[in-house]
Design a protein around this motif. Structure first.
Motif, PDB file in Angstrom:
ATOM      1  N   SER A  31       0.827  -1.215   0.000  1.00  0.00           N
ATOM      2  CA  SER A  31       0.000   0.000   0.000  1.00  0.00           C
ATOM      3  C   SER A  31       0.861   1.264   0.000  1.00  0.00           C
ATOM      4  CB  SER A  31      -0.927   0.009   1.219  1.00  0.00           C
ATOM      5  OG  SER A  31      -0.216   0.362   2.388  1.00  0.00           O
ATOM      6  N   GLY A  32       2.175   1.099   0.269  1.00  0.00           N
ATOM      7  CA  GLY A  32       3.083   2.238   0.264  1.00  0.00           C
ATOM      8  C   GLY A  32       3.325   2.832   1.643  1.00  0.00           C
ATOM      9  N   ALA A  33       2.882   2.132   2.696  1.00  0.00           N
ATOM     10  CA  ALA A  33       3.105   2.623   4.067  1.00  0.00           C
ATOM     11  C   ALA A  33       4.593   2.543   4.396  1.00  0.00           C
ATOM     12  CB  ALA A  33       2.297   1.789   5.053  1.00  0.00           C
ATOM     13  N   SER A  34       5.053   3.467   5.242  1.00  0.00           N
ATOM     14  CA  SER A  34       6.473   3.475   5.624  1.00  0.00           C
ATOM     15  C   SER A  34       6.736   2.381   6.661  1.00  0.00           C
ATOM     16  CB  SER A  34       6.848   4.835   6.224  1.00  0.00           C
ATOM     17  OG  SER A  34       6.221   4.993   7.494  1.00  0.00           O
ATOM     18  N   GLU A  35       8.021   2.048   6.851  1.00  0.00           N
ATOM     19  CA  GLU A  35       8.387   0.995   7.826  1.00  0.00           C
ATOM     20  C   GLU A  35       7.921   1.371   9.226  1.00  0.00           C
ATOM     21  OE1 GLU A  35      12.382  -0.514   7.762  1.00  0.00           O
ATOM     22  OE2 GLU A  35      12.375  -0.672   5.563  1.00  0.00           O
ATOM     23  N   GLU A  57     -12.617  -8.000  10.374  1.00  0.00           N
ATOM     24  CA  GLU A  57     -12.451  -7.159  11.567  1.00  0.00           C
ATOM     25  C   GLU A  57     -11.023  -6.621  11.645  1.00  0.00           C
ATOM     26  OE1 GLU A  57     -14.165  -5.023  14.241  1.00  0.00           O
ATOM     27  OE2 GLU A  57     -15.332  -6.522  13.159  1.00  0.00           O
ATOM     28  N   ILE A  58     -10.049  -7.486  11.357  1.00  0.00           N
ATOM     29  CA  ILE A  58      -8.635  -7.064  11.354  1.00  0.00           C
ATOM     30  C   ILE A  58      -8.421  -6.003  10.274  1.00  0.00           C
ATOM     31  CG2 ILE A  58      -6.244  -7.801  10.930  1.00  0.00           C
ATOM     32  CD1 ILE A  58      -7.037 -10.530  12.163  1.00  0.00           C
ATOM     33  N   TYR A  59      -8.980  -6.261   9.073  1.00  0.00           N
ATOM     34  CA  TYR A  59      -8.854  -5.316   7.960  1.00  0.00           C
ATOM     35  C   TYR A  59      -9.385  -3.935   8.363  1.00  0.00           C
ATOM     36  CZ  TYR A  59     -10.350  -2.799   3.816  1.00  0.00           C
ATOM     37  OH  TYR A  59     -10.575  -1.809   2.911  1.00  0.00           O
ATOM     38  N   LYS A  60     -10.570  -3.904   9.019  1.00  0.00           N
ATOM     39  CA  LYS A  60     -11.177  -2.626   9.432  1.00  0.00           C
ATOM     40  C   LYS A  60     -10.273  -1.877  10.408  1.00  0.00           C
ATOM     41  CE  LYS A  60     -16.059  -3.864   8.872  1.00  0.00           C
ATOM     42  NZ  LYS A  60     -17.238  -4.353   9.612  1.00  0.00           N
ATOM     43  N   LYS A  61      -9.696  -2.597  11.359  1.00  0.00           N
ATOM     44  CA  LYS A  61      -8.809  -1.980  12.354  1.00  0.00           C
ATOM     45  C   LYS A  61      -7.553  -1.411  11.680  1.00  0.00           C
ATOM     46  CE  LYS A  61     -10.129  -5.014  16.238  1.00  0.00           C
ATOM     47  NZ  LYS A  61     -10.511  -4.039  17.280  1.00  0.00           N
ATOM     48  N   VAL A  62      -6.951  -2.225  10.794  1.00  0.00           N
ATOM     49  CA  VAL A  62      -5.732  -1.795  10.088  1.00  0.00           C
ATOM     50  C   VAL A  62      -6.029  -0.564   9.239  1.00  0.00           C
ATOM     51  CG1 VAL A  62      -4.030  -2.442   8.323  1.00  0.00           C
ATOM     52  CG2 VAL A  62      -4.678  -4.091  10.088  1.00  0.00           C
ATOM     53  N   PHE A  63      -7.152  -0.606   8.525  1.00  0.00           N
ATOM     54  CA  PHE A  63      -7.529   0.512   7.655  1.00  0.00           C
ATOM     55  C   PHE A  63      -7.706   1.803   8.464  1.00  0.00           C
ATOM     56  CE2 PHE A  63     -10.894   3.023   5.456  1.00  0.00           C
ATOM     57  CZ  PHE A  63     -10.151   3.390   4.344  1.00  0.00           C
ATOM     58  N   ALA A  64      -8.346   1.702   9.630  1.00  0.00           N
ATOM     59  CA  ALA A  64      -8.571   2.878  10.485  1.00  0.00           C
ATOM     60  C   ALA A  64      -7.245   3.494  10.939  1.00  0.00           C
ATOM     61  CB  ALA A  64      -9.426   2.485  11.684  1.00  0.00           C
ATOM     62  N   TYR A  65      -6.304   2.644  11.349  1.00  0.00           N
ATOM     63  CA  TYR A  65      -4.990   3.152  11.784  1.00  0.00           C
ATOM     64  C   TYR A  65      -4.224   3.771  10.616  1.00  0.00           C
ATOM     65  CZ  TYR A  65      -5.437   0.868  16.344  1.00  0.00           C
ATOM     66  OH  TYR A  65      -5.845   0.507  17.608  1.00  0.00           O
ATOM     67  N   LEU A  66      -4.286   3.106   9.470  1.00  0.00           N
ATOM     68  CA  LEU A  66      -3.556   3.590   8.294  1.00  0.00           C
ATOM     69  C   LEU A  66      -4.127   4.921   7.806  1.00  0.00           C
ATOM     70  CD1 LEU A  66      -1.236   2.821   6.404  1.00  0.00           C
ATOM     71  CD2 LEU A  66      -2.844   1.529   5.025  1.00  0.00           C
ATOM     72  N   LYS A  67      -5.437   5.056   7.875  1.00  0.00           N
ATOM     73  CA  LYS A  67      -6.098   6.288   7.421  1.00  0.00           C
ATOM     74  C   LYS A  67      -5.643   7.489   8.243  1.00  0.00           C
ATOM     75  CE  LYS A  67     -10.631   7.777   5.849  1.00  0.00           C
ATOM     76  NZ  LYS A  67     -12.076   7.563   5.933  1.00  0.00           N
ATOM     77  N   LYS A  68      -5.415   7.271   9.555  1.00  0.00           N
ATOM     78  CA  LYS A  68      -4.960   8.353  10.444  1.00  0.00           C
ATOM     79  C   LYS A  68      -3.563   8.833  10.069  1.00  0.00           C
ATOM     80  CE  LYS A  68      -7.592   7.250  14.608  1.00  0.00           C
ATOM     81  NZ  LYS A  68      -7.520   6.575  15.905  1.00  0.00           N
ATOM     82  N   SER A  69      -2.698   7.871   9.693  1.00  0.00           N
ATOM     83  CA  SER A  69      -1.300   8.260   9.459  1.00  0.00           C
ATOM     84  C   SER A  69      -0.963   8.513   7.986  1.00  0.00           C
ATOM     85  CB  SER A  69      -0.350   7.198  10.029  1.00  0.00           C
ATOM     86  OG  SER A  69      -0.557   5.965   9.388  1.00  0.00           O
ATOM     87  N   ASN A  70      -1.707   7.865   7.056  1.00  0.00           N
ATOM     88  CA  ASN A  70      -1.336   7.979   5.642  1.00  0.00           C
ATOM     89  C   ASN A  70      -2.563   7.693   4.771  1.00  0.00           C
ATOM     90  OD1 ASN A  70      -0.275   7.568   3.032  1.00  0.00           O
ATOM     91  ND2 ASN A  70       1.681   6.840   3.838  1.00  0.00           N
ATOM     92  N   SER A  73      -1.940   5.776   1.312  1.00  0.00           N
ATOM     93  CA  SER A  73      -1.728   4.338   1.493  1.00  0.00           C
ATOM     94  C   SER A  73      -3.022   3.647   1.886  1.00  0.00           C
ATOM     95  CB  SER A  73      -0.664   4.075   2.559  1.00  0.00           C
ATOM     96  OG  SER A  73       0.591   4.509   2.103  1.00  0.00           O
ATOM     97  N   ALA A  74      -3.831   4.315   2.683  1.00  0.00           N
ATOM     98  CA  ALA A  74      -5.114   3.743   3.113  1.00  0.00           C
ATOM     99  C   ALA A  74      -6.023   3.511   1.917  1.00  0.00           C
ATOM    100  CB  ALA A  74      -5.795   4.655   4.127  1.00  0.00           C
ATOM    101  N   SER A  75      -6.030   4.454   0.977  1.00  0.00           N
ATOM    102  CA  SER A  75      -6.886   4.282  -0.207  1.00  0.00           C
ATOM    103  C   SER A  75      -6.385   3.123  -1.064  1.00  0.00           C
ATOM    104  CB  SER A  75      -6.974   5.568  -1.021  1.00  0.00           C
ATOM    105  OG  SER A  75      -5.715   5.927  -1.517  1.00  0.00           O
ATOM    106  N   ARG A  76      -5.055   2.933  -1.128  1.00  0.00           N
ATOM    107  CA  ARG A  76      -4.504   1.796  -1.869  1.00  0.00           C
ATOM    108  C   ARG A  76      -4.842   0.492  -1.153  1.00  0.00           C
ATOM    109  NH1 ARG A  76       0.781   4.303  -2.170  1.00  0.00           N
ATOM    110  NH2 ARG A  76       0.846   5.682  -3.955  1.00  0.00           N
ATOM    111  N   TYR A  77      -4.749   0.528   0.178  1.00  0.00           N
ATOM    112  CA  TYR A  77      -5.016  -0.667   0.991  1.00  0.00           C
ATOM    113  C   TYR A  77      -6.476  -1.101   0.842  1.00  0.00           C
ATOM    114  CZ  TYR A  77      -4.871  -3.774   5.058  1.00  0.00           C
ATOM    115  OH  TYR A  77      -4.926  -4.869   5.892  1.00  0.00           O
ATOM    116  N   SER A  78      -7.380  -0.133   0.636  1.00  0.00           N
ATOM    117  CA  SER A  78      -8.809  -0.446   0.544  1.00  0.00           C
ATOM    118  C   SER A  78      -9.273  -0.704  -0.893  1.00  0.00           C
ATOM    119  CB  SER A  78      -9.634   0.695   1.140  1.00  0.00           C
ATOM    120  OG  SER A  78      -9.506   1.854   0.356  1.00  0.00           O
ATOM    121  N   LEU A  79      -8.346  -0.643  -1.861  1.00  0.00           N
ATOM    122  CA  LEU A  79      -8.719  -0.771  -3.273  1.00  0.00           C
ATOM    123  C   LEU A  79      -9.401  -2.100  -3.582  1.00  0.00           C
ATOM    124  CD1 LEU A  79      -8.648   0.433  -6.142  1.00  0.00           C
ATOM    125  CD2 LEU A  79      -6.379  -0.560  -6.411  1.00  0.00           C
TER     126      LEU A  79
END
Length: 201
Positions: A31-35, A57-70, A73-79
């Motif tokens: 998704s392009g998230a940093s290390e 459920e895991i996907y939703k949690k990960v997406f929420a955290y990713l959306k806050k920081s990037n 990347s979140a939009s790529r992760y949810s594609l």
């Protein structure tokens, strides 16, 4: 030292498998998230998961955290899930494929009727670039576990060959029908991939 017991998660297919931080890390990397972002998300998720948690459920949690920081990347992760939301028919998926090809400099048409040597065929997407034409079949599945087996490329290739014979012997055509393509939003079986590679699909 006591070995930590693996946590088992429920997949969409109702199968159960151990939670893998490597799989999660790989999908976040794509998704392009940093290390640093990946490390933070994995450490948070590890404290929140439990035996029997669903992969959704895991996907939703990960997406929420990713959306806050990037958000990019979140939009790529949810594609992937966004493509499933295009359903239930395959038509919006065909339009998406055509739009992606236009971005790459192709001229495209959707739902084109073409004459073959034997019968007529409806082609999902016809794409043309630099005098070469590509006949594209789109296989959209609303079920994430659906797999396209070898029958699909066998069928698509026979249709393509019928159209190709007619197209390339027609003196009115100024372009060359070069190749058949097959696009799906899920997966192909190994046999399907091997057959397609073998026949140049």
């Amino acid at each position: 030292i006591m070995k930590q017991k693996p946590i088992f998660i429920k997949k969409n297919s109702f199968d159960v498998e151990p939670f893998s931080t490597q799989k999660l890390e790989h999908s976040l990397l794509r998704s392009g998230a940093s290390e640093e972002e990946i490390e933070n998300i994995i450490s948070k998720i590890q404290t929140e998961i439990y035996d029997g948690i669903s992969s959704i459920e895991i996907y939703k949690k990960v997406f929420a955290y990713l959306k806050k920081s990037n958000s990019t990347s979140a939009s790529r992760y949810s594609l992937k899930s966004a493509i499933f939301d295009l359903g239930p028919t395959g038509y919006p998926f065909e339009r998406l494929v055509a739009a992606l090809l236009r971005e790459k400099g192709f001229k495209t048409s959707v739902s084109v009727i073409l004459y073959g040597e034997c019968v007529t065929h409806e082609i999902d997407v016809l794409a043309e670039k630099e005098g070469s034409v590509y006949a594209i079949e789109c296989k959209f599945h609303s079920d994430a576990n659906a797999v396209s087996n070898v029958k699909i490329p066998l069928y698509i290739n026979s249709r393509f060959l019928d159209i190709q014979k007619q197209w390339n012997t027609n003196s009115k055509n100024t372009t060359h029908l070069k190749q058949g393509w097959l696009v799906t939003n899920t997966r192909f079986t190994i046999d399907a991939i091997n057959y397609a590679k073998c026949v140049g699909l």
